[in-house]
Design a protein around this motif. Structure first.
Motif, PDB file in Angstrom:
ATOM      1  N   TRP A 139      11.454   1.947   2.495  1.00  0.00           N
ATOM      2  CA  TRP A 139      12.104   3.235   2.716  1.00  0.00           C
ATOM      3  C   TRP A 139      12.644   3.286   4.137  1.00  0.00           C
ATOM      4  CZ3 TRP A 139      12.486   5.737  -1.772  1.00  0.00           C
ATOM      5  CH2 TRP A 139      11.516   5.495  -2.754  1.00  0.00           C
ATOM      6  N   ASN A 140      13.835   3.829   4.291  1.00  0.00           N
ATOM      7  CA  ASN A 140      14.474   3.962   5.605  1.00  0.00           C
ATOM      8  C   ASN A 140      14.267   5.369   6.148  1.00  0.00           C
ATOM      9  OD1 ASN A 140      15.423   1.419   5.030  1.00  0.00           O
ATOM     10  ND2 ASN A 140      17.535   1.842   5.625  1.00  0.00           N
ATOM     11  N   ALA A 141      13.876   5.455   7.417  1.00  0.00           N
ATOM     12  CA  ALA A 141      13.651   6.755   8.050  1.00  0.00           C
ATOM     13  C   ALA A 141      14.497   6.898   9.296  1.00  0.00           C
ATOM     14  CB  ALA A 141      12.175   6.916   8.410  1.00  0.00           C
ATOM     15  N   ARG A 194       6.682   9.307  13.888  1.00  0.00           N
ATOM     16  CA  ARG A 194       6.991   7.965  13.404  1.00  0.00           C
ATOM     17  C   ARG A 194       5.723   7.137  13.237  1.00  0.00           C
ATOM     18  NH1 ARG A 194      11.183   3.566  16.178  1.00  0.00           N
ATOM     19  NH2 ARG A 194      10.406   1.731  15.065  1.00  0.00           N
ATOM     20  N   PHE A 223       3.783   8.110  10.097  1.00  0.00           N
ATOM     21  CA  PHE A 223       4.424   7.631   8.875  1.00  0.00           C
ATOM     22  C   PHE A 223       4.299   6.110   8.745  1.00  0.00           C
ATOM     23  CE2 PHE A 223       5.963  11.797   8.171  1.00  0.00           C
ATOM     24  CZ  PHE A 223       6.460  11.844   6.880  1.00  0.00           C
ATOM     25  N   GLU A 224       4.406   5.395   9.853  1.00  0.00           N
ATOM     26  CA  GLU A 224       4.266   3.947   9.778  1.00  0.00           C
ATOM     27  C   GLU A 224       2.843   3.552   9.372  1.00  0.00           C
ATOM     28  OE1 GLU A 224       5.653   2.211  13.417  1.00  0.00           O
ATOM     29  OE2 GLU A 224       7.760   2.415  12.828  1.00  0.00           O
ATOM     30  N   PHE A 233       2.837   4.279   5.495  1.00  0.00           N
ATOM     31  CA  PHE A 233       3.730   3.457   4.671  1.00  0.00           C
ATOM     32  C   PHE A 233       3.555   1.962   4.910  1.00  0.00           C
ATOM     33  CE2 PHE A 233       5.631   7.477   3.962  1.00  0.00           C
ATOM     34  CZ  PHE A 233       6.567   7.385   2.944  1.00  0.00           C
ATOM     35  N   GLU A 237       6.321  -0.798   4.259  1.00  0.00           N
ATOM     36  CA  GLU A 237       7.295  -0.198   3.342  1.00  0.00           C
ATOM     37  C   GLU A 237       8.119   0.906   4.009  1.00  0.00           C
ATOM     38  OE1 GLU A 237       5.427   0.924  -0.314  1.00  0.00           O
ATOM     39  OE2 GLU A 237       4.473  -1.025  -0.562  1.00  0.00           O
ATOM     40  N   LEU A 238       8.175   0.877   5.340  1.00  0.00           N
ATOM     41  CA  LEU A 238       8.988   1.857   6.064  1.00  0.00           C
ATOM     42  C   LEU A 238       9.637   1.186   7.262  1.00  0.00           C
ATOM     43  CD1 LEU A 238       9.687   4.975   6.338  1.00  0.00           C
ATOM     44  CD2 LEU A 238       7.922   5.003   8.109  1.00  0.00           C
ATOM     45  N   THR A 273      12.338   2.334  10.557  1.00  0.00           N
ATOM     46  CA  THR A 273      13.029   3.433  11.223  1.00  0.00           C
ATOM     47  C   THR A 273      14.328   2.876  11.790  1.00  0.00           C
ATOM     48  OG1 THR A 273      10.924   4.489  11.766  1.00  0.00           O
ATOM     49  CG2 THR A 273      12.860   5.208  12.995  1.00  0.00           C
ATOM     50  N   LYS A 291       4.508   9.630   0.375  1.00  0.00           N
ATOM     51  CA  LYS A 291       4.761   8.284  -0.160  1.00  0.00           C
ATOM     52  C   LYS A 291       4.440   8.210  -1.652  1.00  0.00           C
ATOM     53  CE  LYS A 291       3.763   3.384   0.646  1.00  0.00           C
ATOM     54  NZ  LYS A 291       3.494   3.011  -0.741  1.00  0.00           N
TER      55      LYS A 291
END
Length: 349
Positions: free
Chosen positions: A7-9, A20, A23-24, A27, A30-31, A33, A331
């Motif tokens: 997934w792109n953030a 950030r 979320f990292e 994820f 799977e992430l 930025t 997620k």
């Protein structure tokens, strides 16, 4: 070999990267930025020290910078809180600072996400946001999300329920695109409410510079007495090692409301910048690293080279474990929609 979803953030109003980081953690690989924006130069320095390969830009109001935003799946946005905070003037959308209408920066999120239509938007702000102007401000925000094609859920959570000993209530907003099935999303319940300041205090004696001078302590005592006569709640607070800290804020009083008594430092020689002797009661402020622990940052997270900026940045940032807990539930919704064929991420490796 099974394909891995990525997934792109984008990270707007990025600060030092607390959202950030949360979320990292949630994820993992799977992430990625792909775009970050932060106007404060000192915060940029800390951000790049910890995320060195970032595509980091400045003022998101700049139309040329907005043109650099790639397509993305997740918008992370801890938009400025001063316009809505009880600690400020609470001018909301009318708030102007250094010639910039920071109260209107929320509208940049709407503009960007209306154009790119990401599956999910995540925002964080002060608790008072939901009550500002009798609830009108927040109602406008929710309405703008809805007419932009999003379903909005929000909740106030206290950092003290997520493994850090700091009472910090914040509003968390999650907006899923309306074509997705977001019925499985829920805000996390408390994970650990048992930590105390003892868990984050340095294991060895800290340098004398963190102890209050006699003059400074006397000033705090007079200031508190003055406000007590006015029936105000302002003033310094000395916390027990076995309780939780109050909310970290970026100003000086944020540190002074989280003082502790630490008798371990025996060398109380006056530092050169002190105008009086060091207090003999062992009263000191928390160190920047202790403040970082109150926000759930890992030990290896690089703080700013100047302590003044470190205190400011840590008061302005988010509590990482809270972000991580919410991100894990986000997620799950994204993965579920991908598995059902409702959603295609921008990258699969």
């Amino acid at each position: 070999m099974t394909n891995r979803v990525v997934w792109n953030a984008i990270d707007l109003f990025a600060g030092i990267g607390g959202i950030r980081l949360g979320f990292e953690r949630a994820f993992g690989e799977e992430l990625i930025t792909t775009f970050s924006s932060e106007i404060d130069k000192a915060a940029q320095e800390t951000y790049l020290a910890n995320f060195p390969n970032s595509n980091l830009f400045g003022d998101i109001n700049d139309s040329n910078i907005k043109k650099q935003i790639p397509q993305f799946d997740i918008c992370l946005a801890g938009f400025p809180c001063q316009a809505f905070s009880n600690a400020g003037k609470r001018l909301g959308f009318q708030d102007i600072h250094n010639g910039s209408r920071r109260g209107l920066l929320f509208f940049q999120i709407i503009e960007i996400c209306s154009k790119h239509k990401p599956p999910v938007i995540f925002c964080e702000n002060v608790k008072a946001l939901t009550r500002h102007d009798g609830g009108y401000t927040f109602a406008v925000m929710c309405h703008l999300f809805k007419i932009s094609g999003y379903k909005v859920v929000w909740k106030v959570l206290d950092s003290a329920d997520f493994g850090v000993p700091q009472h910090r209530e914040r509003s968390y907003i999650v907006a899923f695109r309306k074509d997705l099935d977001s019925s499985g999303f829920y805000f996390p319940e408390a994970t650990n409410s048992s930590t105390t300041l003892r868990d984050i205090i340095e294991r060895e004696a800290v340098p004398t510079k963190y102890y209050l001078s006699v003059n400074y302590l006397n000033t705090l005592i007079r200031h508190k007495a003055h406000h007590e006569r006015l029936n105000h709640g302002f003033g310094y607070v000395i916390r027990s090692w076995d309780e939780k800290a109050g909310t970290l804020v970026c100003g000086n009083m944020g540190r002074e409301r989280n003082l502790i008594i630490d008798p371990r430092q025996k060398d109380l020689t006056r530092p050169l910048h002190f105008r009086s002797e060091v207090n003999r009661e062992g009263i000191r402020k928390l160190t920047p690293r202790e403040c970082a622990r109150l926000q759930g940052f890992p030990e290896q997270f690089a703080l700013h080279r100047t302590e003044c900026q470190s205190y400011k940045q840590l008061g302005n940032t988010v509590t990482v474990p809270v972000i991580e807990a919410i991100a894990r539930n986000i997620k799950k919704v994204l993965d579920e929609n991908y598995s059902k064929g409702n959603l295609e991420p921008l990258a699969i490796s």
